[in-house]
Design a protein around this motif. Structure first.
Motif, PDB file in Angstrom:
ATOM      1  N   ALA A   1      33.480  16.604  -1.561  1.00  0.00           N
ATOM      2  CA  ALA A   1      34.174  17.640  -2.329  1.00  0.00           C
ATOM      3  C   ALA A   1      34.847  17.067  -3.572  1.00  0.00           C
ATOM      4  O   ALA A   1      35.207  17.830  -4.484  1.00  0.00           O
ATOM      5  CB  ALA A   1      35.219  18.336  -1.451  1.00  0.00           C
ATOM      6  N   GLN A   2      35.004  15.752  -3.647  1.00  0.00           N
ATOM      7  CA  GLN A   2      35.600  15.115  -4.819  1.00  0.00           C
ATOM      8  C   GLN A   2      34.582  14.886  -5.944  1.00  0.00           C
ATOM      9  O   GLN A   2      34.968  14.449  -7.029  1.00  0.00           O
ATOM     10  CB  GLN A   2      36.201  13.762  -4.425  1.00  0.00           C
ATOM     11  N   PHE A   3      33.294  15.198  -5.705  1.00  0.00           N
ATOM     12  CA  PHE A   3      32.236  14.707  -6.579  1.00  0.00           C
ATOM     13  C   PHE A   3      31.547  15.705  -7.503  1.00  0.00           C
ATOM     14  O   PHE A   3      30.672  15.290  -8.271  1.00  0.00           O
ATOM     15  CB  PHE A   3      31.164  14.018  -5.724  1.00  0.00           C
ATOM     16  N   PRO A   4      31.854  16.993  -7.515  1.00  0.00           N
ATOM     17  CA  PRO A   4      31.078  17.890  -8.382  1.00  0.00           C
ATOM     18  C   PRO A   4      31.029  17.462  -9.846  1.00  0.00           C
ATOM     19  O   PRO A   4      29.951  17.495 -10.465  1.00  0.00           O
ATOM     20  CB  PRO A   4      31.787  19.231  -8.211  1.00  0.00           C
ATOM     21  N   LEU A   5      32.155  17.067 -10.440  1.00  0.00           N
ATOM     22  CA  LEU A   5      32.141  16.670 -11.846  1.00  0.00           C
ATOM     23  C   LEU A   5      31.436  15.333 -12.034  1.00  0.00           C
ATOM     24  O   LEU A   5      30.706  15.139 -13.015  1.00  0.00           O
ATOM     25  CB  LEU A   5      33.572  16.599 -12.397  1.00  0.00           C
ATOM     26  N   ILE A   6      31.627  14.413 -11.099  1.00  0.00           N
ATOM     27  CA  ILE A   6      30.920  13.129 -11.168  1.00  0.00           C
ATOM     28  C   ILE A   6      29.414  13.359 -11.060  1.00  0.00           C
ATOM     29  O   ILE A   6      28.621  12.757 -11.800  1.00  0.00           O
ATOM     30  CB  ILE A   6      31.415  12.174 -10.064  1.00  0.00           C
ATOM     31  N   ASP A   7      29.011  14.255 -10.169  1.00  0.00           N
ATOM     32  CA  ASP A   7      27.582  14.570 -10.017  1.00  0.00           C
ATOM     33  C   ASP A   7      27.009  15.127 -11.323  1.00  0.00           C
ATOM     34  O   ASP A   7      25.910  14.754 -11.745  1.00  0.00           O
ATOM     35  CB  ASP A   7      27.377  15.592  -8.893  1.00  0.00           C
ATOM     36  N   ARG A   8      27.758  16.042 -11.963  1.00  0.00           N
ATOM     37  CA  ARG A   8      27.268  16.637 -13.210  1.00  0.00           C
ATOM     38  C   ARG A   8      27.194  15.597 -14.325  1.00  0.00           C
ATOM     39  O   ARG A   8      26.340  15.677 -15.216  1.00  0.00           O
ATOM     40  CB  ARG A   8      28.163  17.805 -13.631  1.00  0.00           C
ATOM     41  N   THR A   9      28.084  14.615 -14.276  1.00  0.00           N
ATOM     42  CA  THR A   9      28.049  13.556 -15.287  1.00  0.00           C
ATOM     43  C   THR A   9      26.821  12.673 -15.082  1.00  0.00           C
ATOM     44  O   THR A   9      26.165  12.265 -16.051  1.00  0.00           O
ATOM     45  CB  THR A   9      29.340  12.729 -15.238  1.00  0.00           C
ATOM     46  N   PHE A  10      26.497  12.342 -13.830  1.00  0.00           N
ATOM     47  CA  PHE A  10      25.239  11.637 -13.559  1.00  0.00           C
ATOM     48  C   PHE A  10      24.056  12.425 -14.113  1.00  0.00           C
ATOM     49  O   PHE A  10      23.124  11.853 -14.706  1.00  0.00           O
ATOM     50  CB  PHE A  10      25.055  11.449 -12.052  1.00  0.00           C
TER      51      PHE A  10
ATOM     52  N   HIS B   1      24.252  15.054  -1.489  1.00  0.00           N
ATOM     53  CA  HIS B   1      25.191  14.690  -0.421  1.00  0.00           C
ATOM     54  C   HIS B   1      24.706  15.358   0.862  1.00  0.00           C
ATOM     55  O   HIS B   1      24.591  16.587   0.917  1.00  0.00           O
ATOM     56  CB  HIS B   1      26.607  15.162  -0.749  1.00  0.00           C
ATOM     57  N   GLU B   2      24.427  14.564   1.863  1.00  0.00           N
ATOM     58  CA  GLU B   2      23.899  15.121   3.109  1.00  0.00           C
ATOM     59  C   GLU B   2      24.275  14.229   4.284  1.00  0.00           C
ATOM     60  O   GLU B   2      24.115  13.002   4.225  1.00  0.00           O
ATOM     61  CB  GLU B   2      22.382  15.243   3.017  1.00  0.00           C
ATOM     62  N   ASP B   3      24.828  14.857   5.341  1.00  0.00           N
ATOM     63  CA  ASP B   3      25.146  14.164   6.597  1.00  0.00           C
ATOM     64  C   ASP B   3      26.049  12.950   6.385  1.00  0.00           C
ATOM     65  O   ASP B   3      25.881  11.909   7.020  1.00  0.00           O
ATOM     66  CB  ASP B   3      23.863  13.734   7.315  1.00  0.00           C
ATOM     67  N   GLY B   4      27.011  13.088   5.462  1.00  0.00           N
ATOM     68  CA  GLY B   4      27.967  12.012   5.245  1.00  0.00           C
ATOM     69  C   GLY B   4      27.481  10.896   4.351  1.00  0.00           C
ATOM     70  O   GLY B   4      28.146   9.854   4.238  1.00  0.00           O
ATOM     71  N   TRP B   5      26.342  11.092   3.667  1.00  0.00           N
ATOM     72  CA  TRP B   5      25.796  10.067   2.768  1.00  0.00           C
ATOM     73  C   TRP B   5      25.502  10.682   1.404  1.00  0.00           C
ATOM     74  O   TRP B   5      25.086  11.845   1.310  1.00  0.00           O
ATOM     75  CB  TRP B   5      24.512   9.464   3.344  1.00  0.00           C
ATOM     76  N   SER B   6      25.698   9.894   0.365  1.00  0.00           N
ATOM     77  CA  SER B   6      25.368  10.314  -0.999  1.00  0.00           C
ATOM     78  C   SER B   6      24.211   9.462  -1.499  1.00  0.00           C
ATOM     79  O   SER B   6      24.104   8.275  -1.178  1.00  0.00           O
ATOM     80  CB  SER B   6      26.576  10.158  -1.928  1.00  0.00           C
ATOM     81  N   ARG B   7      23.340  10.090  -2.331  1.00  0.00           N
ATOM     82  CA  ARG B   7      22.120   9.415  -2.782  1.00  0.00           C
ATOM     83  C   ARG B   7      21.849   9.729  -4.241  1.00  0.00           C
ATOM     84  O   ARG B   7      22.049  10.866  -4.687  1.00  0.00           O
ATOM     85  CB  ARG B   7      20.947   9.876  -1.922  1.00  0.00           C
ATOM     86  N   ALA B   8      21.437   8.723  -4.996  1.00  0.00           N
ATOM     87  CA  ALA B   8      21.113   8.889  -6.420  1.00  0.00           C
ATOM     88  C   ALA B   8      19.607   8.765  -6.617  1.00  0.00           C
ATOM     89  O   ALA B   8      18.988   7.817  -6.138  1.00  0.00           O
ATOM     90  CB  ALA B   8      21.832   7.834  -7.241  1.00  0.00           C
ATOM     91  N   ARG B   9      19.040   9.726  -7.345  1.00  0.00           N
ATOM     92  CA  ARG B   9      17.602   9.693  -7.632  1.00  0.00           C
ATOM     93  C   ARG B   9      17.355  10.115  -9.068  1.00  0.00           C
ATOM     94  O   ARG B   9      18.096  10.932  -9.633  1.00  0.00           O
ATOM     95  CB  ARG B   9      16.854  10.653  -6.712  1.00  0.00           C
ATOM     96  N   SER B  10      16.297   9.576  -9.656  1.00  0.00           N
ATOM     97  CA  SER B  10      15.861  10.022 -10.988  1.00  0.00           C
ATOM     98  C   SER B  10      14.348  10.174 -10.956  1.00  0.00           C
ATOM     99  O   SER B  10      13.648   9.446 -10.251  1.00  0.00           O
ATOM    100  CB  SER B  10      16.283   9.027 -12.068  1.00  0.00           C
ATOM    101  N   ALA B  11      13.866  11.132 -11.740  1.00  0.00           N
ATOM    102  CA  ALA B  11      12.440  11.445 -11.726  1.00  0.00           C
ATOM    103  C   ALA B  11      11.652  10.574 -12.686  1.00  0.00           C
ATOM    104  O   ALA B  11      10.536  10.909 -13.037  1.00  0.00           O
ATOM    105  CB  ALA B  11      12.234  12.918 -12.069  1.00  0.00           C
ATOM    106  N   GLY B  12      12.217   9.487 -13.125  1.00  0.00           N
ATOM    107  CA  GLY B  12      11.575   8.596 -14.087  1.00  0.00           C
ATOM    108  C   GLY B  12      12.643   7.789 -14.793  1.00  0.00           C
ATOM    109  O   GLY B  12      13.755   7.652 -14.294  1.00  0.00           O
TER     110      GLY B  12
END
Length: 433
Positions: free
Chosen positions: A261-270, A279-290
């Motif tokens: 819940a602390q991450f919406p703005l951080i997520d949008r900045t990424f 964010h799923e099941d207590g884990w966060s993951r970073a992905r890029s399509a290229g």
């Protein structure tokens, strides 16, 4: 001085369990002096600033038992003593100033060294803290090389409005207010996650605090505080750091995160750099399509920008991490540090990698990303996440790079190198006198 040697170009892959936030741990440790009851803290990181505070506790006669393997700390300040003539608070550590209110509450006097400081982020004045101490009825006098803070007859409640939403000053206000007999209010209070965590700890000891997570705090002080147990949350700075390391190297990193819940703005900045966070099941993951790519704004003739300021803005401490992403991403972006006037001077080091960065003024810079980069030897200032940002760029470039004076990383991130090796990076510490 400790340096980091990295052989970059390897995509980071794996899972990381981050440590606690030092900016929550340190004020909590200072606050423990307010109670004579035993305490048990879980998830205490083995970092240099924690060691310094625990050492002063031992010097003052407190019972300190630390299990480094589990991160469990047992504290009992029953027999603690303080002599302002001979006891010195830890230097080279900004959080030392938060030992002042507990010492005032217990002994009526505290001594603060003139050169207590933290990262070299520009002017970081102590005047807001002096104002708070005086608001609660203390006197502040200059002595040779130090400040002496005293009060007689107990702290008195106060109503105060901060010039700016300072984290440490907010925590010092709460520490004073808890020891004052009556109701105190603070307007323009800082509300960062670590401030909220600190306030929850105080409530767990028996303090009454209203408005946690907002810009106005009300503290009903005077109650005796008890003991008990407390477990620290994962550090959102460290979570973001390892997600960014995965993204900049084209890898796949998952980081445990119990507070998405602390991450919406951080997520949008990424997302501004083409990185999607889930964010799923207590884990966060970073992905890029290229390859990383700066996303073009809908507003024409405007640069994509990251504006950093006190919470709930984008966290200013994370700005260097995203400058590193901006250097590697195709396209141009502007970064704006609205807090510190000396926090962007390090970006000239990026040119040693071949990066193109333009400083607009002491608070703003533009990255012209996507250029081919080469390994380099760079020098970090004494700023934790600047050392990490330089490391990030180095880790994304094939070949051997060196981050000189990377020591600040040890102040916040235990097992940093061990975690990196677990993700597949060839990295090591070297030391030189």
């Amino acid at each position: 001085m400790s340096n980091l040697i990295v052989h970059g170009g390897t995509p980071l892959r794996g899972r990381i369990i981050p440590s606690a936030n030092k900016n929550a741990v340190l004020p909590v440790l200072c606050a423990t002096l307010l109670t004579r009851e035993p305490l048990q803290l879980h998830g205490v990181p083995d970092i240099t600033d924690v060691r310094k505070i625990l050492e002063i506790f031992r010097t003052l006669g407190s019972e300190v038992r630390m299990d480094d393997a589990t991160g469990t700390l047992h504290l009992h300040h029953r027999d603690t003593v303080f002599d302002a003539q001979r006891h010195r608070l830890p230097e080279e550590m900004r959080s030392s100033i938060m030992l002042v209110p507990p010492l005032l509450a217990r002994f009526g006097v505290a001594r603060l060294e003139d050169n207590v400081k933290g990262c070299t982020l520009g002017v970081r004045e102590i005047d807001p803290h002096v104002e708070v101490f005086r608001q609660f009825g203390s006197t502040v006098e200059r002595a040779e090389g130090s400040l002496i803070i005293r009060h007689t007859g107990g702290l008195v409640p106060a109503d105060h409005w901060l010039d700016y939403a300072s984290v440490t000053t907010t925590e010092n206000f709460v520490l004073c207010a808890v020891g004052a007999n009556g109701t105190s209010t603070l307007t323009n209070a800082a509300s960062e996650p670590h401030v909220q965590e600190f306030c929850r700890f105080m409530v767990g000891l028996g303090a009454r605090i209203e408005g946690i997570g907002t810009s106005r705090l009300t503290v009903h002080g005077g109650a005796a505080l008890g003991g008990g147990e407390f477990r620290f949350d994962e550090d959102f700075h460290e979570i973001t750091t390892f997600l960014a390391l995965g993204a900049i190297t084209g890898g796949d990193v998952m980081v445990r995160n119990s507070a998405p819940a602390q991450f919406p703005l951080i997520d949008r900045t990424f997302a501004k750099f083409g990185v999607q966070i889930t964010h799923e099941d207590g884990w966060s993951r970073a992905r890029s399509a290229g390859p990383l790519k700066v996303q073009t704004p809908f507003t024409s003739n405007v640069l994509t920008k990251v504006e950093a300021a006190p919470w709930p803005y984008f966290p200013v401490d994370l700005l260097p991490i995203f400058i590193a992403l901006g250097v590697r991403a195709q396209g141009n972006a502007m970064f704006w540090n609205k807090v510190y006037d000396g926090a962007l001077g390090w970006t000239g080091e990026l040119s040693k990698f071949g990066a193109h960065v333009f400083s607009s003024d002491p608070h703003r810079l533009i990255t012209f990303g996507g250029n081919p980069l080469t390994p380099a030897v760079v020098e970090s200032p004494y700023i934790i996440r600047v050392a990490i940002a330089l490391f990030m760029v180095a880790a994304s470039i094939e070949g051997r790079s060196e981050i000189r004076n990377a020591t600040p990383i040890r102040r916040a991130h235990p097992h940093f190198v061990e975690n990196l090796r677990q993700l597949g990076v060839q990295v090591e510490w070297t030391s030189e006198e």
